[in-house]
Structures are given as C-alpha cells and as structure tokens.
Design an enzyme around this catalytic site. Structure first.
Site, PDB file in Angstrom:
ATOM      1  N   GLY A  36       7.037   6.556 -19.170  1.00  0.00           N
ATOM      2  CA  GLY A  36       6.170   6.849 -18.024  1.00  0.00           C
ATOM      3  C   GLY A  36       6.041   5.606 -17.156  1.00  0.00           C
ATOM      4  CB  SER A  38       3.999   0.098 -14.507  1.00  0.00           C
ATOM      5  OG  SER A  38       3.056  -0.920 -14.716  1.00  0.00           O
ATOM      6  N   GLY A  39       1.295   1.613 -15.943  1.00  0.00           N
ATOM      7  CA  GLY A  39      -0.101   2.031 -15.727  1.00  0.00           C
ATOM      8  C   GLY A  39      -0.359   3.494 -16.056  1.00  0.00           C
ATOM      9  N   GLY A  41      -0.376   4.836 -18.962  1.00  0.00           N
ATOM     10  CA  GLY A  41      -1.209   4.917 -20.165  1.00  0.00           C
ATOM     11  C   GLY A  41      -0.439   4.798 -21.471  1.00  0.00           C
ATOM     12  CE  LYS A  42       5.176   2.806 -20.281  1.00  0.00           C
ATOM     13  NZ  LYS A  42       4.507   2.773 -18.957  1.00  0.00           N
ATOM     14  CB  SER A 110      12.563   3.964 -21.144  1.00  0.00           C
ATOM     15  OG  SER A 110      11.419   4.634 -21.622  1.00  0.00           O
TER      16      SER A 110
HETATM   17  P1  ADP Z   1       1.238   1.409 -19.391  1.00  0.00           P
HETATM   18  O1  ADP Z   1       1.375   0.880 -20.788  1.00  0.00           O
HETATM   19  O2  ADP Z   1       1.826   2.774 -19.225  1.00  0.00           O
HETATM   20  O3  ADP Z   1       1.704   0.450 -18.344  1.00  0.00           O
HETATM   21  P2  ADP Z   1      -1.571   0.941 -19.824  1.00  0.00           P
HETATM   22  O4  ADP Z   1      -1.884   1.686 -21.077  1.00  0.00           O
HETATM   23  O5  ADP Z   1      -1.388  -0.540 -19.913  1.00  0.00           O
HETATM   24  O6  ADP Z   1      -0.315   1.638 -19.107  1.00  0.00           O
HETATM   25  O7  ADP Z   1      -2.722   1.216 -18.759  1.00  0.00           O
HETATM   26  C1  ADP Z   1      -3.270   2.486 -18.537  1.00  0.00           C
HETATM   27  C2  ADP Z   1      -4.658   2.343 -17.917  1.00  0.00           C
HETATM   28  O8  ADP Z   1      -5.179   3.632 -17.619  1.00  0.00           O
HETATM   29  C3  ADP Z   1      -5.659   1.664 -18.853  1.00  0.00           C
HETATM   30  O9  ADP Z   1      -6.464   0.802 -18.113  1.00  0.00           O
HETATM   31  C4  ADP Z   1      -6.469   2.854 -19.387  1.00  0.00           C
HETATM   32  O10 ADP Z   1      -7.774   2.468 -19.733  1.00  0.00           O
HETATM   33  C5  ADP Z   1      -6.458   3.790 -18.190  1.00  0.00           C
HETATM   34  N1  ADP Z   1      -6.636   5.213 -18.526  1.00  0.00           N
HETATM   35  C6  ADP Z   1      -7.548   6.025 -17.952  1.00  0.00           C
HETATM   36  N2  ADP Z   1      -7.488   7.260 -18.441  1.00  0.00           N
HETATM   37  C7  ADP Z   1      -6.519   7.264 -19.378  1.00  0.00           C
HETATM   38  C8  ADP Z   1      -6.006   8.273 -20.251  1.00  0.00           C
HETATM   39  N3  ADP Z   1      -6.474   9.515 -20.252  1.00  0.00           N
HETATM   40  N4  ADP Z   1      -4.986   7.934 -21.093  1.00  0.00           N
HETATM   41  C9  ADP Z   1      -4.487   6.675 -21.068  1.00  0.00           C
HETATM   42  N5  ADP Z   1      -4.938   5.674 -20.270  1.00  0.00           N
HETATM   43  C10 ADP Z   1      -5.957   5.962 -19.416  1.00  0.00           C
END
Ligand code: ADP
Length: 203
Positions: A36, A38-39, A41-42, A110
């Site tokens: 997914g 960036s940001g 939620g992975k 990815s």
């Molecule tokens: P990634 O690893 O995809 O780059 P992150 O996990 O680092 O993303 O960041 C996701 C952000 O979204 C975090 O700040 C998290 O708290 C927020 N968020 C809000 N709602 C959700 C949700 N339902 N599931 C996952 N993350 C969420």
C-alpha cells in the site's frame, strides 16, 4: 570397513523440516505481505498484528523498512535496480523465517505487480499472503506521517509513489483492508480474522 554412515542416527542425518518447526511452535507459517501507499497504515497494522498474534501464542517476525534498510540492505538506494534487490532480499529473508515455522509480516510499499510477483515467486504462491492496505492517496497525504508527501509535492523526492510514481493496486489480493474511517484496532482485527484460520494448527 564400516562406513561412517551407519553410526549416524537416521533422524539426525538430515536437516529438520519446516513441518518439524511448525509442530514445535504449534502454528502454520505464512508470509503476510502488506502492500500500500506510504502512510496507508502498513507498519501500524503490522505492529498491531504482531502484538495480537503474540498474545494468542503465535511467533511473528515483522520486517519493515526500519529493520531491513538500516541493516542488511544498508548498501541499497532507491534506483530501480536497488528497489528490486531490496525486495528480493526481503523475500529471501521471509522464506528463511517461513522455513523456520515463523510467521513473517512484511510491510513494504512494493508498488508494482512486477515487484510483488518477484516476492511471490521466491516465497511460493501458497505461502505468500498478499494484503492490500487500501487508503486513498488524499487520506495518506492528510496523515503525512513522515512529511514525505509535502516534500514530494515540492519536488524534493524523485519518483514518490502516489504522487510522481504510480502505485499499481493488486488485482487479486488475498485480503483488502480499507483504513479510511476505521480505527487502528478495527483494521488490525479485520486482518487478524482473516489470518488466524490460516496459521492455526489443527489439533
Ligand atoms: P505505512 O507503514 O503504510 O507508511 P504507517 O503505519 O507508518 O503507514 O502510518 C499510518 C498512519 O495512519 C499512522 O499514523 C496511523 O496512526 C494512522 N491511521 C489512522 N487510522 C488507521 C487505520 N485504521 N489503520 C492503520 N493506520 C491508521
């Protein structure tokens, strides 16, 4: 003359199998591959999964940019070649965990079909569980956890997925979680409910 072979107990004459390790750990190993933007939620979901699965008695290893790029892949940059090598090594590492009976949760953008199928080919399609963390780019931009979207918009990051480089959504993921308008707990639980039946050892 007696051969050395007959003094070796046949069971110990070979490497233990993945099944032996899975029996010891009382779980079925899989690679949970989170893809997914960036940001999206992975990492958040990977950490939540690790904690909840651990609580239920599963042994889990999370692989993400923090522990992989800082260590084994610290010689890699962001050229096409290096991105491919990054994923190839991650897939090979995941396979080592898999063969040790451990559930690997991989958290990497990815972004292309090609790069994910490279990982699936190395891991094996039956063990590669593709989970699409589907969050609209506008929402990822609002979250902008690492300030990367702001930088990308200013042109400070070349080929930023979702802004100046494409994200190819998985066509047929094993599971899809939409995080917008959901709590973290809800997202983690959705993925948990999908994963647990697959890693549970039948009695
Ligand atoms: P990634 O690893 O995809 O780059 P992150 O996990 O680092 O993303 O960041 C996701 C952000 O979204 C975090 O700040 C998290 O708290 C927020 N968020 C809000 N709602 C959700 C949700 N339902 N599931 C996952 N993350 C969420």
């Amino acid at each position: 003359m007696k051969s050395h072979g007959e003094h070796i107990h046949p069971v110990f004459d070979q490497l233990l199998s993945r099944t032996d390790k899975e029996s010891l750990l009382h779980q079925k190993a899989k690679v949970i591959w989170l893809t997914g933007l960036s940001g999206s939620g992975k990492t958040t979901i990977a950490k939540g999964l690790e904690a909840k699965l651990h609580q239920k008695g599963f042994l889990v290893m999370v692989l993400d940019g923090d522990n992989v790029r800082a260590g084994i892949n610290n010689n890699l940059g962001f050229s096409d070649e290096d991105r491919t090598e990054n994923i190839r090594r991650i897939a090979e590492i995941s396979k080592l965990f898999l063969n040790c009976g451990v559930i690997a949760v991989c958290s990497f953008v990815s972004p292309t079909h090609k790069i994910r199928s490279l990982a699936a080919d190395i891991i094996g399609n039956d063990d590669f569980v593709e989970v699409y963390v589907n969050t609209p780019v506008e929402e990822c931009e609002r979250r902008d956890v690492k300030g990367l979207y702001a930088k990308a918009k200013k042109g400070e990051i070349k080929d930023f997925t979702g802004i100046t480089a494409p994200f190819e959504a998985p066509k047929n993921p094993a599971f899809e979680v939409k995080t917008e308008n959901k709590t973290i707990d809800e997202s983690v639980n959705e993925v948990m409910n999908f994963i647990v039946p697959q890693i549970k050892m039948k009695r």
